[in-house]
Design an enzyme around this catalytic site. Structure first.
Site, PDB file in Angstrom:
ATOM      1  CG  ASP A  96      -1.935   1.040   1.286  1.00 35.22           C
ATOM      2  OD1 ASP A  96      -2.117   1.745   0.284  1.00 35.22           O
ATOM      3  OD2 ASP A  96      -2.553   1.226   2.351  1.00 35.22           O
ATOM      4  CE  LYS A 124      -5.256  -0.821  -0.902  1.00 37.00           C
ATOM      5  NZ  LYS A 124      -5.803  -0.173   0.278  1.00 37.00           N
ATOM      6  CG  PHE A 145      -9.919  -1.717   3.162  1.00 39.81           C
ATOM      7  CD1 PHE A 145      -8.711  -1.370   3.763  1.00 39.81           C
ATOM      8  CD2 PHE A 145     -10.602  -2.828   3.641  1.00 39.81           C
ATOM      9  CE1 PHE A 145      -8.195  -2.112   4.817  1.00 39.81           C
ATOM     10  CE2 PHE A 145     -10.084  -3.580   4.699  1.00 39.81           C
ATOM     11  CZ  PHE A 145      -8.886  -3.213   5.283  1.00 39.81           C
ATOM     12  CB  VAL A 146      -9.004  -5.474  -1.494  1.00 35.92           C
ATOM     13  CG1 VAL A 146      -9.350  -4.599  -2.685  1.00 35.92           C
ATOM     14  CG2 VAL A 146      -7.513  -5.418  -1.206  1.00 35.92           C
ATOM     15  CG  ASP A 152      -7.590  -8.392   8.638  1.00 37.30           C
ATOM     16  OD1 ASP A 152      -6.607  -7.946   8.025  1.00 37.30           O
ATOM     17  OD2 ASP A 152      -7.945  -7.971   9.756  1.00 37.30           O
TER      18      ASP A 152
END
Ligand code: 5GP
Ligand code: MG
Length: 184
Positions: A96, A124, A145-146, A152
């Site tokens: 990220d 990302k 947000f995956v 999680d």
């Protein structure tokens, strides 16, 4: 919840990564180190596609963004001593801002591996805040947000076999097993 990467897409992506890792290391013995807990599924799928002599280790980092600050990094130093002089590949779920990977690599460098590279399932776009990139990347994804395939949200959804984007209705579900998850 909006599906982003299907089981088939993930299987192909991991196979592509394994191929590139195989090309990079050949038959040289490799030590793979997974960052827990997010890399769990990737690690299991990836190592079964690699054919060089392989050792597997784990490091634990804190959960994502404890409040506003970055949580402290916990590393099992006993076996870390054992990476000296070895080719090491660090594996994480997602790149990220890049701070997690850079910090773990900085700590591992102190133990003097022969080489240290990194592999991530997801990267990302337009989020990077560090001056290094992962060496192997499965998929570039938009800044969403995956969850799923190890990733999680409040310790839920890691077991989804696909990767999905969380939507605002999932966020308001408060982290418990939401109806949208249960219905899959
Ligand atoms: P970075 O330090 O690169 O900003 O963040 C990396 C870590 O943040 C990942 O290992 C992962 O635990 C968490 N993270 C970043 N983006 C996401 C995301 O979209 N979903 C989930 N579940 N975790 C994320
Ligand atoms: Mg993580």
């Amino acid at each position: 919840m909006k599906p982003l990467l299907s089981e088939d897409a993930l299987r192909e992506g991991v196979a592509r990564m394994a191929l590139r890792i195989g090309e990079a290391y050949g038959d040289r013995p490799l030590t793979i180190v997974g960052i827990m807990t997010g890399s769990l599924i990737l690690l299991a799928d990836l190592i079964r596609r690699l054919r060089m002599p392989l050792r597997v280790g784990l490091v634990q980092t804190s959960s994502y963004r404890e409040g506003t600050s970055r949580g402290a990094l916990r590393i099992n130093a006993e076996w870390m001593l054992d990476i000296r002089g070895r080719d090491v590949l660090l594996v994480d779920d997602i790149f990220d801002t890049g701070h997690t990977l850079v910090e773990v690599m900085r700590r591992m460098d102190a133990f003097e591996p022969a080489s240290l590279r990194s592999a991530v399932l997801l990267r990302k776009q337009d989020r990077c805040e560090v001056d290094r990139q992962p060496d192997f990347v499965g998929f570039d994804i938009p800044d969403r947000f995956v969850v799923g395939y190890g990733l999680d949200y409040r310790d839920q959804y890691r077991n989804l076999p696909f990767v999905a984007e969380l939507e605002s209705s999932d966020l308001s579900a408060g982290g418990g097993p939401s109806s949208s998850c249960a219905s899959r």
